[in-house]
Design a protein around this motif. Structure first.
Motif, PDB file in Angstrom:
ATOM      1  N   ALA A 171       0.831  -1.210   0.000  1.00  0.00           N
ATOM      2  CA  ALA A 171       0.000   0.000   0.000  1.00  0.00           C
ATOM      3  C   ALA A 171       0.866   1.261   0.000  1.00  0.00           C
ATOM      4  N   VAL A 172       1.946   1.257   0.785  1.00  0.00           N
ATOM      5  CA  VAL A 172       2.871   2.389   0.777  1.00  0.00           C
ATOM      6  C   VAL A 172       3.464   2.560  -0.621  1.00  0.00           C
ATOM      7  N   ASN A 173       3.881   1.465  -1.223  1.00  0.00           N
ATOM      8  CA  ASN A 173       4.502   1.551  -2.549  1.00  0.00           C
ATOM      9  C   ASN A 173       3.504   1.957  -3.624  1.00  0.00           C
ATOM     10  N   HIS A 174       2.247   1.594  -3.455  1.00  0.00           N
ATOM     11  CA  HIS A 174       1.219   2.070  -4.391  1.00  0.00           C
ATOM     12  C   HIS A 174       1.143   3.590  -4.346  1.00  0.00           C
ATOM     13  N   ALA A 175       1.149   4.149  -3.122  1.00  0.00           N
ATOM     14  CA  ALA A 175       1.099   5.612  -2.982  1.00  0.00           C
ATOM     15  C   ALA A 175       2.374   6.256  -3.513  1.00  0.00           C
ATOM     16  N   LEU A 176       3.527   5.703  -3.160  1.00  0.00           N
ATOM     17  CA  LEU A 176       4.794   6.269  -3.620  1.00  0.00           C
ATOM     18  C   LEU A 176       4.907   6.203  -5.141  1.00  0.00           C
ATOM     19  N   GLY A 177       4.581   5.053  -5.707  1.00  0.00           N
ATOM     20  CA  GLY A 177       4.708   4.885  -7.150  1.00  0.00           C
ATOM     21  C   GLY A 177       3.783   5.786  -7.931  1.00  0.00           C
ATOM     22  N   SER A 178       2.642   6.144  -7.316  1.00  0.00           N
ATOM     23  CA  SER A 178       1.674   6.988  -8.031  1.00  0.00           C
ATOM     24  C   SER A 178       2.193   8.402  -8.251  1.00  0.00           C
ATOM     25  N   VAL A 179       3.237   8.797  -7.506  1.00  0.00           N
ATOM     26  CA  VAL A 179       3.839  10.124  -7.702  1.00  0.00           C
ATOM     27  C   VAL A 179       5.307  10.003  -8.102  1.00  0.00           C
ATOM     28  N   GLY A 180       5.659   8.848  -8.636  1.00  0.00           N
ATOM     29  CA  GLY A 180       6.990   8.667  -9.201  1.00  0.00           C
ATOM     30  C   GLY A 180       8.107   8.526  -8.199  1.00  0.00           C
ATOM     31  N   ARG A 181       7.784   8.164  -6.960  1.00  0.00           N
ATOM     32  CA  ARG A 181       8.832   7.978  -5.956  1.00  0.00           C
ATOM     33  C   ARG A 181       9.423   6.579  -6.040  1.00  0.00           C
ATOM     34  N   PRO A 182      10.670   6.413  -5.569  1.00  0.00           N
ATOM     35  CA  PRO A 182      11.248   5.071  -5.491  1.00  0.00           C
ATOM     36  C   PRO A 182      10.429   4.194  -4.539  1.00  0.00           C
ATOM     37  N   LEU A 183      10.377   2.910  -4.834  1.00  0.00           N
ATOM     38  CA  LEU A 183       9.648   1.981  -3.975  1.00  0.00           C
ATOM     39  C   LEU A 183      10.545   1.494  -2.844  1.00  0.00           C
ATOM     40  N   LEU A 184       9.910   1.071  -1.754  1.00  0.00           N
ATOM     41  CA  LEU A 184      10.619   0.619  -0.565  1.00  0.00           C
ATOM     42  C   LEU A 184      10.464  -0.886  -0.399  1.00  0.00           C
ATOM     43  N   LEU A 205       3.031   6.467   6.139  1.00  0.00           N
ATOM     44  CA  LEU A 205       3.232   7.076   4.826  1.00  0.00           C
ATOM     45  C   LEU A 205       4.145   8.292   4.909  1.00  0.00           C
ATOM     46  N   ALA A 206       3.987   9.094   5.959  1.00  0.00           N
ATOM     47  CA  ALA A 206       4.846  10.274   6.124  1.00  0.00           C
ATOM     48  C   ALA A 206       6.314   9.866   6.194  1.00  0.00           C
ATOM     49  N   GLN A 207       6.588   8.761   6.885  1.00  0.00           N
ATOM     50  CA  GLN A 207       7.974   8.291   6.953  1.00  0.00           C
ATOM     51  C   GLN A 207       8.437   7.769   5.599  1.00  0.00           C
ATOM     52  N   GLY A 208       7.534   7.102   4.885  1.00  0.00           N
ATOM     53  CA  GLY A 208       7.894   6.641   3.546  1.00  0.00           C
ATOM     54  C   GLY A 208       8.191   7.787   2.601  1.00  0.00           C
ATOM     55  N   MET A 209       7.404   8.854   2.704  1.00  0.00           N
ATOM     56  CA  MET A 209       7.657  10.036   1.881  1.00  0.00           C
ATOM     57  C   MET A 209       8.952  10.718   2.287  1.00  0.00           C
ATOM     58  N   ALA A 210       9.208  10.801   3.581  1.00  0.00           N
ATOM     59  CA  ALA A 210      10.450  11.410   4.067  1.00  0.00           C
ATOM     60  C   ALA A 210      11.664  10.635   3.559  1.00  0.00           C
ATOM     61  N   VAL A 251       9.985  -4.333   1.956  1.00  0.00           N
ATOM     62  CA  VAL A 251       9.206  -4.643   3.159  1.00  0.00           C
ATOM     63  C   VAL A 251      10.022  -4.344   4.411  1.00  0.00           C
ATOM     64  N   GLU A 252      11.293  -4.669   4.389  1.00  0.00           N
ATOM     65  CA  GLU A 252      12.140  -4.431   5.573  1.00  0.00           C
ATOM     66  C   GLU A 252      12.297  -2.942   5.857  1.00  0.00           C
ATOM     67  N   GLN A 253      12.307  -2.127   4.814  1.00  0.00           N
ATOM     68  CA  GLN A 253      12.362  -0.674   5.028  1.00  0.00           C
ATOM     69  C   GLN A 253      11.061  -0.145   5.633  1.00  0.00           C
ATOM     70  N   VAL A 254       9.945  -0.741   5.254  1.00  0.00           N
ATOM     71  CA  VAL A 254       8.646  -0.260   5.729  1.00  0.00           C
ATOM     72  C   VAL A 254       8.362  -0.720   7.155  1.00  0.00           C
ATOM     73  N   LYS A 255       8.834  -1.891   7.539  1.00  0.00           N
ATOM     74  CA  LYS A 255       8.493  -2.439   8.859  1.00  0.00           C
ATOM     75  C   LYS A 255       8.689  -1.453  10.010  1.00  0.00           C
ATOM     76  N   PRO A 256       9.831  -0.756  10.113  1.00  0.00           N
ATOM     77  CA  PRO A 256       9.986   0.163  11.246  1.00  0.00           C
ATOM     78  C   PRO A 256       9.070   1.385  11.184  1.00  0.00           C
ATOM     79  N   MET A 257       8.411   1.599  10.042  1.00  0.00           N
ATOM     80  CA  MET A 257       7.505   2.733   9.881  1.00  0.00           C
ATOM     81  C   MET A 257       6.096   2.420  10.383  1.00  0.00           C
ATOM     82  N   ILE A 258       5.831   1.138  10.670  1.00  0.00           N
ATOM     83  CA  ILE A 258       4.499   0.690  11.053  1.00  0.00           C
ATOM     84  C   ILE A 258       4.306   0.850  12.557  1.00  0.00           C
ATOM     85  N   GLY A 259       3.121   1.215  12.962  1.00  0.00           N
ATOM     86  CA  GLY A 259       2.802   1.254  14.393  1.00  0.00           C
ATOM     87  C   GLY A 259       2.086   2.507  14.832  1.00  0.00           C
ATOM     88  N   GLY A 260       2.321   3.603  14.119  1.00  0.00           N
ATOM     89  CA  GLY A 260       1.701   4.866  14.503  1.00  0.00           C
ATOM     90  C   GLY A 260       0.504   5.243  13.660  1.00  0.00           C
TER      91      GLY A 260
END
Length: 230
Positions: A32-45, A62-67, A47-56
């Motif tokens: 889901a994060v990569n769907h949002a990132l890819g829709s605006v041409g951002r590099p994809l992440l 998503l804010a951390q993924g964009m950052a 699963v291991e990169q996304v794991k620490p972003m989960i919980g809040g």
């Protein structure tokens, strides 16, 4: 693990976080994060990169993924948050599964009389949808999401934990989670806390300050028994 149903559960109420605690949702959340990132041409992440972003919650994730991929303004984040939620709701249980041993542990706790609850920062509607997709909803006496108590009252606020206690009828309780949000909320509510070393850790598990740490669900009930004796 004590399976004798004549032996009372170590706590009247056992509460659980959802993502990274009961369920490994990392594959579907990363998609889901990569769907949002890819829709605006951002590099994809990964699963291991996304794991620490989960919980809040999804917006925080998503804010951390964009950052991590260049940052963004609030208006863009709002738009992509809606895009992420729409995709996630449509693909909520493609890869998501309970962690090994979860169902057995829940069965034993329930057989011994514990009331079980979910307190998550995931939106309540999405929490109910993923639990329903996995046929788990009926196992829990209450399900509280990040929006259930209103804005500003998600974990680490203790308010959803207090609500869990009220909805489950009161009594002794413990809370299990994998993030600092979980442990701080449980501690603020005065509950013993258990951290899952296998979850979506934002920091070393020892730094969470939990009363105990488990490496798998075969350790949960003996750990709760030890905490109850303190």
């Amino acid at each position: 693990m004590t399976t004798n149903s004549s032996v009372p559960a170590p706590f009247d109420i056992v509460g659980f976080d959802l993502d990274g605690t009961l369920l490994d949702t990392s594959g579907d959340l990363a998609a889901a994060v990569n769907h949002a990132l890819g829709s605006v041409g951002r590099p994809l992440l990964t699963v291991e990169q996304v794991k620490p972003m989960i919980g809040g919650g999804a917006r925080h994730m998503l804010a951390q993924g964009m950052a991590a991929t260049g940052g963004c303004d609030e208006a863009t984040l709002d738009m992509l948050h809606r895009r992420l939620l729409g995709y996630y709701e449509e693909h909520i249980a493609v890869l998501t599964r309970p962690y090994p041993g979860v169902l057995d542990a829940l069965d034993v706790l329930a057989a011994r009389g514990a009331r079980l609850a979910v307190v998550t920062n995931k939106l309540e509607g999405l929490a109910r949808k993923v639990l329903g997709a996995l046929d788990l909803t009926a196992r829990f006496d209450c399900i509280i999401g990040g929006d259930t108590m209103g804005p500003g009252n998600a974990k680490p606020s203790p308010k959803p934990i207090y609500e869990m206690l009220a909805r489950c009828g009161g009594g002794t309780a413990a809370f299990i989670g994998d993030s600092i949000f979980d442990i701080e909320a449980g501690k603020a509510a005065g509950l013993p806390t258990v951290a899952c070393s296998f979850g979506f850790l934002m920091q070393p598990v020892a730094g969470l300050g939990a009363d105990a740490v488990i490496d798998g669900y075969d350790e949960l009930i003996p750990t709760l028994e030890r905490l109850a004796e303190r």
